[in-house]
Structures are given as structure tokens and as C-alpha cells.
Write an enzyme that holds these catalytic residues in place. Structure first.
Site, short mmCIF file in Angstrom:
data_model
loop_
_atom_site.label_atom_id
_atom_site.label_comp_id
_atom_site.label_asym_id
_atom_site.label_seq_id
_atom_site.Cartn_x
_atom_site.Cartn_y
_atom_site.Cartn_z
N LYS A 86 -0.94 6.41 -11.27
CA LYS A 86 -2.32 6.28 -10.77
C LYS A 86 -2.78 7.40 -9.75
O LYS A 86 -1.91 7.60 -8.76
CB LYS A 86 -2.74 4.80 -10.58
CG LYS A 86 -2.33 4.01 -9.48
CD LYS A 86 -2.91 4.56 -8.27
CE LYS A 86 -2.20 3.87 -6.92
NZ LYS A 86 -2.49 4.35 -5.76
N GLY B 77 5.17 7.48 -3.52
CA GLY B 77 4.24 8.69 -3.42
C GLY B 77 2.86 8.37 -3.34
O GLY B 77 2.09 9.39 -3.29
N GLY B 78 2.22 7.17 -3.61
CA GLY B 78 1.00 6.75 -3.65
C GLY B 78 0.28 6.73 -5.10
O GLY B 78 -0.87 6.96 -5.22
N ASP C 90 -1.63 -3.47 -6.83
CA ASP C 90 -1.90 -2.43 -7.80
C ASP C 90 -1.33 -2.69 -9.32
O ASP C 90 -1.40 -1.87 -10.23
CB ASP C 90 -1.21 -1.10 -7.45
CG ASP C 90 -1.96 -0.58 -6.19
OD1 ASP C 90 -3.08 -0.86 -5.94
OD2 ASP C 90 -1.67 0.54 -5.75
O1 C5P Z 1 -0.36 -5.71 -2.57
P1 C5P Z 1 0.95 -4.93 -2.13
O2 C5P Z 1 2.33 -5.65 -1.77
O3 C5P Z 1 1.04 -3.83 -3.11
O4 C5P Z 1 0.39 -4.35 -0.79
C1 C5P Z 1 1.23 -3.57 0.12
C2 C5P Z 1 0.85 -3.48 1.58
O5 C5P Z 1 -0.45 -2.73 1.56
C3 C5P Z 1 0.58 -4.81 2.25
O6 C5P Z 1 1.37 -5.59 2.70
C4 C5P Z 1 -0.79 -4.16 3.17
O7 C5P Z 1 -0.24 -4.12 4.24
C5 C5P Z 1 -1.31 -3.03 2.45
N1 C5P Z 1 -2.39 -3.50 1.83
C6 C5P Z 1 -3.82 -3.90 2.33
N2 C5P Z 1 -4.66 -4.06 1.72
C7 C5P Z 1 -4.98 -3.97 0.40
C8 C5P Z 1 -3.78 -3.62 -0.28
C9 C5P Z 1 -2.57 -3.49 0.11
O8 C5P Z 1 -3.95 -3.80 3.66
N3 C5P Z 1 -5.90 -4.38 -0.53
#
Ligand code: C5P
Length: 297
Positions: free
Chosen positions: A8, A96-97, A135
Site C-alpha cells: 500500500k 519500507g512504509g 494496517d
Molecule cells: O498497529 P501497529 O502495530 O502496526 O502499529 C505500530 C506502531 O505504530 C505503534 O506501536 C505506534 O507506535 C505507531 N502507530 C501509532 N498510531 C497509529 C498506528 C500506529 O502511533 N494509528
């Protein structure tokens, strides 16, 4: 069972204030593009994971692997012990985002649901996906969608055509939490109040009409300054893309991949070639979107 799952790019990523649970409320417009990982699930006594392909040496194969965690979460949801050998063919850049780890988790959910004959409906998979990562639901859904909350609450966005992209892949990844932390640090240093994220209506109109010029003008990513602060060398890459006629140039998600919107498929091919031959990017890949989410092949 073989499942194909897309990468994405975020065409809008607006980051609200830091929440008490450590996440940020987002307006996150996801767009699935034609760079794919494949997840194969084979019958086995226990759950194992193996990774092949370009980036395989950078992916853990232990309990921290998100695809393995997805398979475990699905088995738990079904209330039984199941096994599966998961084999991931990686093409999406690691850290990689571009939601590569989330793609593999979504692929594992769909593949194991099938392999184990669970027949769970899509809504159940979406719920498990949301618990695995912000995601992961979008990797299941694909297409183009607005994510709110942590990014896991999705509503689909109809698009008026195909958009053509170039992705400049950087050496080495960026950790998502550290990019969000850098974003918070930069904001605290600035001292301004962080506004509540708002969906960009002009961007939505551009997506709906398939207007690449307008979409390019309205791309935005609140994590970009944080990614550039951690990786200043990305700024000249973005500039080079603009100089070669990209309609828009942004860091993809938390980076370090840079995304360039092209006029059409031919322009995307030329742009990718220009970025690599001039040395502005180590590797550049042309892709298009939107494409389907996790799909059995
Ligand atoms: O949800 P996920 O494990 O992919 O998120 C990874 C990290 O990205 C979280 O621990 C947080 O630091 C950051 N994040 C956030 N706000 C979001 C999604 C992710 O701060 N809405």
C-alpha cells in the site's frame, strides 16, 4: 493454499494527537498497489514460517513474525490447535512504509482460513486483522479506503481509474514506532496544538474522478517530516522525482520508500529509469493501483 497480497501507499496520512494508548487517531487514505507478496500455507503439525525472495534475510521467522502471529490468532479464534507451514515469497520492501508485514499477516489469515476449512466470514477476518496491527485490515480489503481510528476502521473509496506510480526503495528500513515518536518530538519542539485530522475533500474528488494531476497535487503525509528528519537523504530523492515530472512525490507511510505519481504507465517506466540511472534512487519499481486485497490464487 496460495494467497497474493498487495503493498500500500498512503495518499493522505493525517496524524492526530498522541492517544493515551500510545497510538494516534488518523485519517489514513490507503491505496493498494501492484507490488505483491505471496503467502503459501501447507498442512503441518505445527505453525512454522519460512521467507524467500529479495528481502528474506531481513524478516524474522520466529514468534515475532506477523504472519505466524496471524495464524496463531486465527487458530485461537477457531478454538482449536492447528498447524501450517507458511512460506512467504517477499517482493514488498521490509520496514519500507508499504505494509509488507501487514500483507503477510493478511495473507496468512486468508490462506489458513481456507487450509483449515474454517469458512470464517470476511468480517471475522477483519476483526482478527485489526487486533494484529493497524494496517492489516486494509491489506485484506485492498482497493482504496479511508481508515480512521488507528487506521483499522475502513470505508471503501470508489476510484475513477488506474493510477500509475513509481516507488524508490531505500537501503535499510525505518521502524514505524520510531517515526511516530519522531513526529511527536518534532511537534512538541514546535509547540503548536495538533489539530484533529480531517479528510481532504479535493483528494477524494481526485480519486473519484481518476484525475492523476489533481491527486498528485493533493498527496500528503504528516509522517514525512519525521521520516526526513531520520533519513535526510530522502529529500533529494523526492526532489529528483519532481524534476523528472512526477505529479506528486511523498514518503510512503512511515518510509523510507518514496512514492511518485506518474502521468501514465509509460511515464512511470521512464521515471523509474531516470531515478535509477541518475543515481537518485538505488532501486525504483513501477506499479499501479488500486488492486485487490488478499486474494486466493
Ligand atoms: O498497529 P501497529 O502495530 O502496526 O502499529 C505500530 C506502531 O505504530 C505503534 O506501536 C505506534 O507506535 C505507531 N502507530 C501509532 N498510531 C497509529 C498506528 C500506529 O502511533 N494509528
Amino acid at each position: 493454499m496460495t494467497v497474493r497480497v498487495p503493498a500500500k501507499v498512503n495518499v493522505q496520512l493525517s496524524v492526530g494527537p498522541l492517544r493515551e494508548d500510545g497510538y494516534h487517531d488518523l485519517v489514513n487514505v490507503f491505496h493498494a498497489v501492484s507490488i505483491f507478496d505471496e503467502v503459501v500455507a501447507k498442512e503441518s503439525e505445527s505453525i512454522t514460517v519460512a521467507v524467500n525472495g529479495k528481502w528474506s534475510d531481513q524478516v524474522p521467522t520466529d514468534e515475532s513474525n506477523l504472519a505466524m502471529r496471524a495464524a496463531r490468532a486465527l487458530a485461537k479464534h477457531a478454538g482449536r490447535t492447528y498447524g501450517a507451514d507458511l512460506i512467504i515469497q517477499k517482493d514488498i520492501p521490509v520496514a519500507g512504509g508499504m505494509a509488507g508485514g501487514s500483507a503477510d499477516a493478511a495473507g496468512a489469515l486468508v490462506a489458513c482460513n481456507e487450509l483449515w476449512g474454517l469458512g470464517l466470514p470476511f468480517e471475522d477476518l477483519m476483526e482478527i486483522a485489526g487486533d494484529l496491527g493497524s494496517d492489516v485490515p486494509f491489506s485484506l480489503l485492498g482497493g482504496t479506503a479511508v481508515g480512521t481510528g488507528r487506521g483499522e476502521q475502513l470505508s471503501e473509496v470508489p476510484t475513477g481509474g488506474t493510477f500509475h506510480w513509481v516507488f524508490a526503495l531505500a537501503e535499510g528500513g525505518l521502524s514505524t514506532p520510531s517515526v511516530y515518536a519522531e513526529c511527536d518530538r518534532l511537534r512538541a519542539a514546535e509547540g503548536a496544538e495538533v489539530p484533529w485530522p480531517q479528510l481532504n475533500d479535493s483528494l477524494m474528488e481526485a480519486l473519484g474522478t481518476g484525475d492523476a494531476y489533481s491527486l498528485g497535487a493533493h498527496l500528503s503525509n504528516d509522517l514525512q517530516s519525521a521520516a526526513l528528519s531520520l533519513r535526510p537523504e530522502l529529500a533529494p530523492t523526492l526532489d529528483a522525482g519532481r524534476q523528472h515530472g512526477a505529479l506528486g512525490a511523498i514518503v510512503s507511510g512511515s518510509g523510507p520508500t518514496c512514492a511518485f505519481l506518474a502521468i501514465d504507465a509509460l511515464h512511470a517506466r521512464d521515471l523509474a529509469l531516470s531515478l535509477t540511472t541518475t543515481g537518485a534512487a538505488h532501486t525504483a519499481v513501477a506499479a499501479h493501483g488500486p488492486v485487490q486485497g488478499a486474494t486466493l490464487v
